[in-house]
Design an enzyme around this catalytic site. Sequence first.
Site, PDB file in Angstrom:
ATOM      1  N   GLY A 188      -2.329  -4.287   0.911  1.00  0.00           N
ATOM      2  CA  GLY A 188      -2.496  -5.472   1.707  1.00  0.00           C
ATOM      3  C   GLY A 188      -1.620  -6.564   1.308  1.00  0.00           C
ATOM      4  O   GLY A 188      -1.088  -7.875   1.970  1.00  0.00           O
ATOM      5  N   ASP A 199      -3.669   6.864  10.368  1.00  0.00           N
ATOM      6  CA  ASP A 199      -4.302   5.596  10.742  1.00  0.00           C
ATOM      7  C   ASP A 199      -2.315   4.935  10.852  1.00  0.00           C
ATOM      8  O   ASP A 199      -2.185   4.030  12.209  1.00  0.00           O
ATOM      9  CB  ASP A 199      -4.024   4.169   9.525  1.00  0.00           C
ATOM     10  CG  ASP A 199      -3.320   5.090   8.157  1.00  0.00           C
ATOM     11  OD1 ASP A 199      -2.060   5.795   8.197  1.00  0.00           O
ATOM     12  OD2 ASP A 199      -3.651   4.159   7.234  1.00  0.00           O
ATOM     13  N   HIS A 202       0.525   4.992   6.606  1.00  0.00           N
ATOM     14  CA  HIS A 202       0.308   5.528   4.822  1.00  0.00           C
ATOM     15  C   HIS A 202       0.619   7.138   5.727  1.00  0.00           C
ATOM     16  O   HIS A 202       0.561   7.787   5.929  1.00  0.00           O
ATOM     17  CB  HIS A 202      -1.064   5.213   4.433  1.00  0.00           C
ATOM     18  CG  HIS A 202      -1.269   3.665   4.621  1.00  0.00           C
ATOM     19  ND1 HIS A 202      -2.067   2.986   5.992  1.00  0.00           N
ATOM     20  CD2 HIS A 202      -0.958   2.555   3.747  1.00  0.00           C
ATOM     21  CE1 HIS A 202      -2.160   1.350   5.373  1.00  0.00           C
ATOM     22  NE2 HIS A 202      -1.655   1.711   4.088  1.00  0.00           N
ATOM     23  N   ASN A 225       3.300  -5.473   5.913  1.00  0.00           N
ATOM     24  CA  ASN A 225       2.572  -6.352   5.899  1.00  0.00           C
ATOM     25  C   ASN A 225       3.166  -7.449   6.579  1.00  0.00           C
ATOM     26  O   ASN A 225       2.291  -7.469   8.296  1.00  0.00           O
ATOM     27  CB  ASN A 225       1.877  -6.507   4.989  1.00  0.00           C
ATOM     28  CG  ASN A 225       0.539  -4.783   5.235  1.00  0.00           C
ATOM     29  OD1 ASN A 225       0.230  -4.668   5.125  1.00  0.00           O
ATOM     30  ND2 ASN A 225       0.582  -5.044   3.172  1.00  0.00           N
ATOM     31  N   SER A 246       0.963  -1.125   0.146  1.00  0.00           N
ATOM     32  CA  SER A 246       0.057   0.543  -0.151  1.00  0.00           C
ATOM     33  C   SER A 246       0.758   1.291   0.237  1.00  0.00           C
ATOM     34  O   SER A 246       0.221   2.915  -0.276  1.00  0.00           O
ATOM     35  CB  SER A 246      -0.687  -0.241   1.359  1.00  0.00           C
ATOM     36  OG  SER A 246      -0.151  -0.101   2.725  1.00  0.00           O
TER      37      SER A 246
END
Length: 211
Positions: A71, A182, A185, A99, A34
């Site tokens: 993801g 979040d 990012h 991830n 991402s």
Amino acid sequence: MKHTILLTIISLFFTCNPGYSQDESANILFFGDSITAGNGVDQDEAFPALIQEKIDSLGWNFEVQNGGLSGETSAGGLRRIDWMLSKPVDVFVLELGGNDGLRGIDVGSTKENLQKIIDKVREKYPGAQIILAGMQVPPNLGQEYTNSFRQMYTDLAETNNIPLIPFILEGAALNPDLMQDDDIHPNAEGHKVVADNVWEVLKPVLQKVRS
């Protein structure tokens, strides 16, 4: 007569097999998750697009392809890489593993997947220049895991003799002005910082390719 035919054959050979020149476009594939995909920002604000702007400003003939998928894990990248290599690649920037770290996946497994991706690129395009983008994870899984995860990128870069971007989010991570809510990012301003981190390592590689 034979001499004329020979010259014609040679001429046709070089016409049909021109090879790479500065007049032709070379391809840069950013292959990642991402962060590369630009999750939460417009495509033209994501760092691969900003890299394209830097390249264009210099008048260099490189085309950036954004191969990011939100993801994506290292295992997912390994499953996807063959399809992504269907188009010729001159420069390959590998940005995966983040991830895996957030999920606490075994570092040895992540390292093996990343190595296999590198191997596949080299097998398909032996002349491609490869760059590895490092990532870091928070210490909530323990300091040993955090350290091993960080060291994994250094080890891969040394083993494969490829340039390393030590931490792609350097200067952006933990800065609320540069990260989305979040805290994972980067926002549009954060992607500018990421682009600078990438460019510092990528630019000398592109100069090498051009020469």
